[in-house]
Write a protein that holds these residues in place. Sequence first.
Motif, PDB file in Angstrom:
ATOM      1  N   ASP A  10       0.823  -1.214   0.000  1.00  0.00           N
ATOM      2  CA  ASP A  10       0.000   0.000   0.000  1.00  0.00           C
ATOM      3  C   ASP A  10       0.855   1.262   0.000  1.00  0.00           C
ATOM      4  N   ASP A  11       2.183   1.107   0.033  1.00  0.00           N
ATOM      5  CA  ASP A  11       3.070   2.273   0.056  1.00  0.00           C
ATOM      6  C   ASP A  11       3.445   2.736  -1.354  1.00  0.00           C
ATOM      7  N   SER A  41      -1.458   4.308   1.967  1.00  0.00           N
ATOM      8  CA  SER A  41      -1.467   3.952   3.386  1.00  0.00           C
ATOM      9  C   SER A  41      -2.733   4.481   4.051  1.00  0.00           C
ATOM     10  N   ASN A  97       5.232  -3.189   4.713  1.00  0.00           N
ATOM     11  CA  ASN A  97       4.782  -1.857   5.032  1.00  0.00           C
ATOM     12  C   ASN A  97       5.798  -1.126   5.913  1.00  0.00           C
ATOM     13  N   THR A 111      -2.350  -2.415   3.676  1.00  0.00           N
ATOM     14  CA  THR A 111      -1.532  -3.634   3.616  1.00  0.00           C
ATOM     15  C   THR A 111      -2.357  -4.846   4.053  1.00  0.00           C
TER      16      THR A 111
HETATM   17 MN    MN Z   1       1.614   1.829   4.179  1.00  0.00          MN
END
Ligand code: MN
Length: 260
Positions: A10-11, A41, A97, A111
């Motif tokens: 998710d980054d 995030s 993450n 994540t």
């Molecule tokens: Mn993240």
Amino acid sequence: MPPLILLTNDDGYLSPGLHALRRVLAELGEVWVLAPEKNWSAASRTRVFHKPLRVYSAQLPDGAVVHVTNGSPSDCVLLAVLGLAPRRPDLVVAGINAGANLGRDVTYSGTVSAAMEGAQAGIPSLAVSLDVSGEPEETPDYERAARVALKLAEKILSRDLLVPHGVCLNVNIPRGVPKGLRITRLGGKIWSEELVRGKDPRGRDFFWFSGEMLSTPPEGEEDTDIWALLSGYVSVTPLHLDLTAYETLEALRPLEELHL
Ligand code: MN
């Protein structure tokens, strides 16, 4: 055919945590990367329904070519599972993450949501997060964290470890050398909530969420993910998407007698 590992995060695709996992997991099979083009995030289980999704190739700083999308972490998993991956993945890994995903906060996590998406598709899935200080001079050891994920991935792919359908594993890795591994339940809150107020250069009010992370392991909660991480252990928590409060079902049953 080597096992296919779907890797996302998710980054965003430029995150060093993703790159470390890609390199290390390649020891176990074919790693197929589909990651968001930006940082999602705290996006939770967001899905993009209001605009077309695009998928394109990009080259990482280490030369690897990966797939990138304007979709969310959950979209990445579904795009792959519904046909973009070369075949059905044997394992979904989300991470690494930059920052722990623990306790009540896991429902915010992109994540964890990506791993939940994998679990819902019936694929064993890991969410992997590393505790980082966030200080600018810090260089998190993603390589070491990726080696922890590798050991768990190995157990799953060899069927030494059977993760039930619909369950994903939320893995949190401490800074430094882990003291060991603990199987945990979700703890409570690890962040205090604080609202910072200020004036922007044009004189308008702004608000910014802030807070402090708990720094000592909570007493009496030795079975939780928060205690394990703050005590220097790798924490592994099995999660599922069934949020039903079962213990409340019977207490609510009289409502069925309501005349509507
Ligand atoms: Mn993240």
